[in-house]
Write a protein that holds these residues in place. Structure first.
Motif, PDB file in Angstrom:
ATOM      1  N   LEU A 134       0.828  -1.219   0.000  1.00 33.82           N
ATOM      2  CA  LEU A 134       0.000   0.000   0.000  1.00 33.82           C
ATOM      3  C   LEU A 134       0.861   1.267   0.000  1.00 33.82           C
ATOM      4  CD1 LEU A 134      -3.014  -0.663   2.425  1.00 33.82           C
ATOM      5  CD2 LEU A 134      -2.966  -0.733  -0.072  1.00 33.82           C
ATOM      6  N   HIS A 135       2.023   1.184   0.669  1.00 32.66           N
ATOM      7  CA  HIS A 135       2.897   2.358   0.723  1.00 32.66           C
ATOM      8  C   HIS A 135       3.270   2.840  -0.684  1.00 32.66           C
ATOM      9  CE1 HIS A 135       3.598   3.379   4.850  1.00 32.66           C
ATOM     10  NE2 HIS A 135       3.776   2.111   5.191  1.00 32.66           N
ATOM     11  N   ASP A 136       3.336   1.906  -1.642  1.00 35.07           N
ATOM     12  CA  ASP A 136       3.724   2.287  -3.012  1.00 35.07           C
ATOM     13  C   ASP A 136       2.520   2.404  -3.946  1.00 35.07           C
ATOM     14  OD1 ASP A 136       6.355   2.185  -2.235  1.00 35.07           O
ATOM     15  OD2 ASP A 136       6.460  -0.001  -2.575  1.00 35.07           O
ATOM     16  N   PHE A 137       1.334   2.459  -3.365  1.00 31.21           N
ATOM     17  CA  PHE A 137       0.128   2.319  -4.189  1.00 31.21           C
ATOM     18  C   PHE A 137      -0.453   3.666  -4.653  1.00 31.21           C
ATOM     19  CE2 PHE A 137      -4.220   0.472  -4.921  1.00 31.21           C
ATOM     20  CZ  PHE A 137      -3.815  -0.507  -5.821  1.00 31.21           C
ATOM     21  N   GLY A 138       0.203   4.767  -4.265  1.00 28.41           N
ATOM     22  CA  GLY A 138      -0.319   6.103  -4.614  1.00 28.41           C
ATOM     23  C   GLY A 138      -0.628   6.289  -6.084  1.00 28.41           C
ATOM     24  N   PRO A 139       0.301   5.950  -6.991  1.00 27.65           N
ATOM     25  CA  PRO A 139       0.027   6.172  -8.421  1.00 27.65           C
ATOM     26  C   PRO A 139      -1.215   5.418  -8.906  1.00 27.65           C
ATOM     27  CG  PRO A 139       2.366   5.769  -8.047  1.00 27.65           C
ATOM     28  CD  PRO A 139       1.691   5.517  -6.744  1.00 27.65           C
ATOM     29  N   GLN A 140      -1.429   4.199  -8.384  1.00 24.10           N
ATOM     30  CA  GLN A 140      -2.624   3.442  -8.811  1.00 24.10           C
ATOM     31  C   GLN A 140      -3.907   4.127  -8.291  1.00 24.10           C
ATOM     32  OE1 GLN A 140       0.226   2.181  -7.851  1.00 24.10           O
ATOM     33  NE2 GLN A 140       0.526   0.065  -8.516  1.00 24.10           N
ATOM     34  N   VAL A 141      -3.835   4.630  -7.069  1.00 20.22           N
ATOM     35  CA  VAL A 141      -5.012   5.328  -6.513  1.00 20.22           C
ATOM     36  C   VAL A 141      -5.305   6.561  -7.374  1.00 20.22           C
ATOM     37  CG1 VAL A 141      -5.858   6.661  -4.522  1.00 20.22           C
ATOM     38  CG2 VAL A 141      -4.667   4.476  -4.162  1.00 20.22           C
ATOM     39  N   GLU A 142      -4.259   7.299  -7.689  1.00 18.67           N
ATOM     40  CA  GLU A 142      -4.444   8.509  -8.504  1.00 18.67           C
ATOM     41  C   GLU A 142      -5.063   8.148  -9.858  1.00 18.67           C
ATOM     42  OE1 GLU A 142      -0.909  10.845  -9.083  1.00 18.67           O
ATOM     43  OE2 GLU A 142      -2.062  12.436 -10.069  1.00 18.67           O
ATOM     44  N   ALA A 143      -4.545   7.093 -10.457  1.00 22.26           N
ATOM     45  CA  ALA A 143      -5.073   6.694 -11.776  1.00 22.26           C
ATOM     46  C   ALA A 143      -6.532   6.259 -11.655  1.00 22.26           C
ATOM     47  CB  ALA A 143      -4.213   5.560 -12.339  1.00 22.26           C
ATOM     48  N   ARG A 160      -4.105  14.752  -4.576  1.00 23.48           N
ATOM     49  CA  ARG A 160      -2.841  15.339  -4.124  1.00 23.48           C
ATOM     50  C   ARG A 160      -1.873  14.309  -3.541  1.00 23.48           C
ATOM     51  NH1 ARG A 160      -4.182  18.553  -7.071  1.00 23.48           N
ATOM     52  NH2 ARG A 160      -4.433  20.800  -6.865  1.00 23.48           N
ATOM     53  N   ARG A 161      -2.340  13.476  -2.605  1.00 18.89           N
ATOM     54  CA  ARG A 161      -1.421  12.520  -1.952  1.00 18.89           C
ATOM     55  C   ARG A 161      -2.185  11.273  -1.534  1.00 18.89           C
ATOM     56  NH1 ARG A 161      -0.713  16.857   1.454  1.00 18.89           N
ATOM     57  NH2 ARG A 161      -1.299  15.733   3.348  1.00 18.89           N
ATOM     58  N   PHE A 162      -1.407  10.220  -1.300  1.00 23.09           N
ATOM     59  CA  PHE A 162      -1.970   8.998  -0.725  1.00 23.09           C
ATOM     60  C   PHE A 162      -1.034   8.573   0.405  1.00 23.09           C
ATOM     61  CE2 PHE A 162      -2.130   4.261  -0.738  1.00 23.09           C
ATOM     62  CZ  PHE A 162      -3.456   4.106  -0.358  1.00 23.09           C
ATOM     63  N   GLU A 163      -1.567   8.369   1.587  1.00 19.66           N
ATOM     64  CA  GLU A 163      -0.722   8.030   2.743  1.00 19.66           C
ATOM     65  C   GLU A 163      -1.333   6.855   3.489  1.00 19.66           C
ATOM     66  OE1 GLU A 163      -0.816  11.687   4.948  1.00 19.66           O
ATOM     67  OE2 GLU A 163       0.545  12.709   3.563  1.00 19.66           O
ATOM     68  N   ARG A 174      -4.910   2.522   8.083  1.00 15.48           N
ATOM     69  CA  ARG A 174      -5.636   3.732   7.680  1.00 15.48           C
ATOM     70  C   ARG A 174      -5.029   4.225   6.371  1.00 15.48           C
ATOM     71  NH1 ARG A 174      -5.327   9.463  11.072  1.00 15.48           N
ATOM     72  NH2 ARG A 174      -5.174  10.745   9.204  1.00 15.48           N
ATOM     73  N   ALA A 175      -5.858   4.310   5.338  1.00 16.82           N
ATOM     74  CA  ALA A 175      -5.379   4.826   4.053  1.00 16.82           C
ATOM     75  C   ALA A 175      -6.042   6.177   3.812  1.00 16.82           C
ATOM     76  CB  ALA A 175      -5.741   3.859   2.931  1.00 16.82           C
ATOM     77  N   ASP A 176      -5.231   7.205   3.662  1.00 10.44           N
ATOM     78  CA  ASP A 176      -5.744   8.563   3.463  1.00 10.44           C
ATOM     79  C   ASP A 176      -5.537   9.001   2.017  1.00 10.44           C
ATOM     80  OD1 ASP A 176      -6.281   8.651   6.133  1.00 10.44           O
ATOM     81  OD2 ASP A 176      -4.821  10.226   6.630  1.00 10.44           O
ATOM     82  N   ILE A 177      -6.611   9.489   1.410  1.00  7.17           N
ATOM     83  CA  ILE A 177      -6.500  10.046   0.054  1.00  7.17           C
ATOM     84  C   ILE A 177      -6.755  11.537   0.193  1.00  7.17           C
ATOM     85  CG2 ILE A 177      -7.385   9.936  -2.311  1.00  7.17           C
ATOM     86  CD1 ILE A 177      -8.797   7.233  -1.014  1.00  7.17           C
ATOM     87  N   ILE A 178      -5.747  12.324  -0.129  1.00 11.22           N
ATOM     88  CA  ILE A 178      -5.876  13.778   0.082  1.00 11.22           C
ATOM     89  C   ILE A 178      -6.198  14.435  -1.248  1.00 11.22           C
ATOM     90  CG2 ILE A 178      -4.666  15.874   0.852  1.00 11.22           C
ATOM     91  CD1 ILE A 178      -3.485  12.703   2.299  1.00 11.22           C
ATOM     92  N   ILE A 179      -7.312  15.191  -1.233  1.00 14.05           N
ATOM     93  CA  ILE A 179      -7.856  15.753  -2.475  1.00 14.05           C
ATOM     94  C   ILE A 179      -8.084  17.248  -2.303  1.00 14.05           C
ATOM     95  CG2 ILE A 179      -9.918  15.729  -3.988  1.00 14.05           C
ATOM     96  CD1 ILE A 179     -10.178  12.721  -3.241  1.00 14.05           C
ATOM     97  N   ASP A 180      -7.716  18.009  -3.322  1.00 13.94           N
ATOM     98  CA  ASP A 180      -8.037  19.440  -3.342  1.00 13.94           C
ATOM     99  C   ASP A 180      -9.448  19.567  -3.903  1.00 13.94           C
ATOM    100  OD1 ASP A 180      -8.422  22.112  -4.186  1.00 13.94           O
ATOM    101  OD2 ASP A 180      -6.261  22.432  -4.347  1.00 13.94           O
TER     102      ASP A 180
END
Ligand code: MEV
Length: 432
Positions: A134-143, A160-163, A174-180
């Motif tokens: 999950l730590h490396d999953f940010g790009p997939q979440v964004e896509a 914006r970010r995935f943490e 806890r997976a956080d998706i930060i969105i503007d």
């Protein structure tokens, strides 16, 4: 218990919520002992009733909370008139008073962060390897979110970010998706995003999602305000001979006490939220979300403290306030209800960050006025004028009589309903 002249309460019919609005209203009217003036007050105009029906389930009318405007605000060099929906008598007067105190010295200077909000997915049964994935999953979440967030991205917002982190007590992830979220409060968008990525996170981590929902903490969506005035400005309204420098010193002490003492901090912050919640309601923002975020922020150090700070040094009183202010100018009820649109027009149709900045200035103004009153004559004196007007109304005064009876009461030793009744009778006697 049966109240004289009132109907006994009976149950609402089955299927009440599925009835047509006017049928529902008739059901309710016959089921509850509502007095005629109460019924008239909550009925509103036909358009308002219809809007209520569109907005909430089982609507029966609307609550006419008073709407007023705080005037004289100078915020970042711009004159602003601020609408507030509030039932408490002296809130608007207090804000206007503080606006006047500060405007000669530049009024309020404000700032706001980008409107970042967080959507959360909580997962259980995630192994160490699953968490690493999950730590490396940010790009997939964004896509995965690119289509859902495309209109936001066109307006400069979006992903914006995935943490990710593991919670120490439950062991859940806890997976956080930060969105503007730009000008929206963002709840719908965030919840949609969280639910969309939920199965992807389950698959990537090998865990099971417990829930997916926005966080109302809003700690990345901050706004703040500050002012500074020479202490002499505080002479306005002080009794003759009272020392404005001493008033400034006492305001700073009062603010320090609110930093130290939680019981006082809650009341101090409630005073700040008097203005902010009134503005939120006038613009039909989510008052509960804004309050929740503010109080969580006040407790961010692990102890609940004041949201504001004041200093009095070298003849200058300075105040500042910072807190999350997830105000929206589009979406939800905000740009749907004509009353909210009217409030936004009064405010000069700000975008969401500007509205948050106005809210910060208003909260600080409210706080300044409350502290000034508390460390000098107390707040009851200011309340009495409105109390007298309410007594006059209750005694039967209407129209200009209300003000005249209230003024007469101010000169009386006792101000109660009997005194208001006597003042009204005397007024009518003189007039007849
Ligand atoms: C009343 O609504 C608000 C105050 O209690 C705030 C304060 O005590 O700072 C006056």
């Amino acid at each position: 218990m049966r109240t004289a002249g009132m109907k006994e309460r009976k149950a609402l019919p089955p299927g009440f919520r599925r009835h047509e609005l006017e049928q529902r209203r008739a059901d309710l009217h016959s089921a509850f002992p509502i007095e005629q003036d109460g019924w008239d007050a909550l009925s509103g105009l036909p358009l308002q009733r219809e809007l209520s029906d569109v907005m909430v389930e089982s609507a029966i009318g609307c609550t006419p909370v008073p709407l007023g405007v705080a005037t004289g605000f100078l915020i970042d060099g711009v004159d602003v008139t601020i609408p507030l929906a509030v039932e408490e008598p002296s809130i608007i007067a207090a804000a206007t008073f503080a606006a006047r105190l500060t405007r000669r010295d530049g009024g309020f200077t404000t700032w706001a962060s980008a409107p970042l909000m967080t959507a959360q997915v909580f997962l259980e049964q995630v192994s160490t390897e699953g968490l690493a994935k999950l730590h490396d999953f940010g790009p997939q979440v964004e896509a995965a979110l690119s289509r859902t967030l495309s209109t936001l991205a066109e307006r400069g917002g979006g992903f914006r970010r995935f943490e990710v982190s593991r919670l120490p007590e439950t062991g859940s992830v806890r997976a956080d998706i930060i969105i503007d979220v730009r000008d929206a409060m963002g709840a719908n968008r965030l919840n949609t995003a969280a639910e969309l990525v939920r199965p992807l996170l389950e698959e990537a981590s090998g865990g099971r999602a417990v829930m997916a929902i926005l966080s109302n903490e809003a700690r990345d969506r901050l706004a703040g305000a500050r002012f500074s005035i020479p202490v002499e400005r505080l002479a306005v309204g002080l009794s003759p001979g009272a020392d404005p420098a001493e008033t400034a010193r006492r305001i700073a002490v009062a603010a320090a006490i609110a930093q130290e003492d939680t019981a006082r901090a809650v009341t101090h912050n409630k005073g700040i939220m008097n203005g902010i919640a009134g503005l939120a309601l006038a613009t039909m923002n989510d008052t509960r979300a804004i309050e929740a975020a503010a109080h969580a922020w006040a407790a961010r150090s692990g102890r609940y403290r004041s949201l504001s700070t004041f200093t009095a040094d070298a003849g200058v009183l300075r105040g500042s306030l910072e807190l999350p202010l997830p105000f929206a100018t589009v979406g939800g009820a905000v740009d749907f209800h004509p009353a909210s649109r009217a409030s936004l027009a009064i405010l000069g149709n700000p975008d969401a960050p500007r509205l948050a900045r106005i809210a910060a200035a208003l909260g600080l103004a409210q706080n300044l006025a409350a502290l000034r009153a508390l460390v000098t004559e107390g707040i009851q004196q200011g309340h009495m004028r409105y109390h007298a007007a309410r007594l006059a109304w209750r005694a039967g005064a209407r129209g200009p009589e209300v003000r005249m009876v209230a003024e007469a009461l101010a000169k009386e030793e006792r101000s109660d309903i009997a005194a208001a009744g006597r003042a009204l009778a005397a007024l009518r006697e003189r007039g007849s």
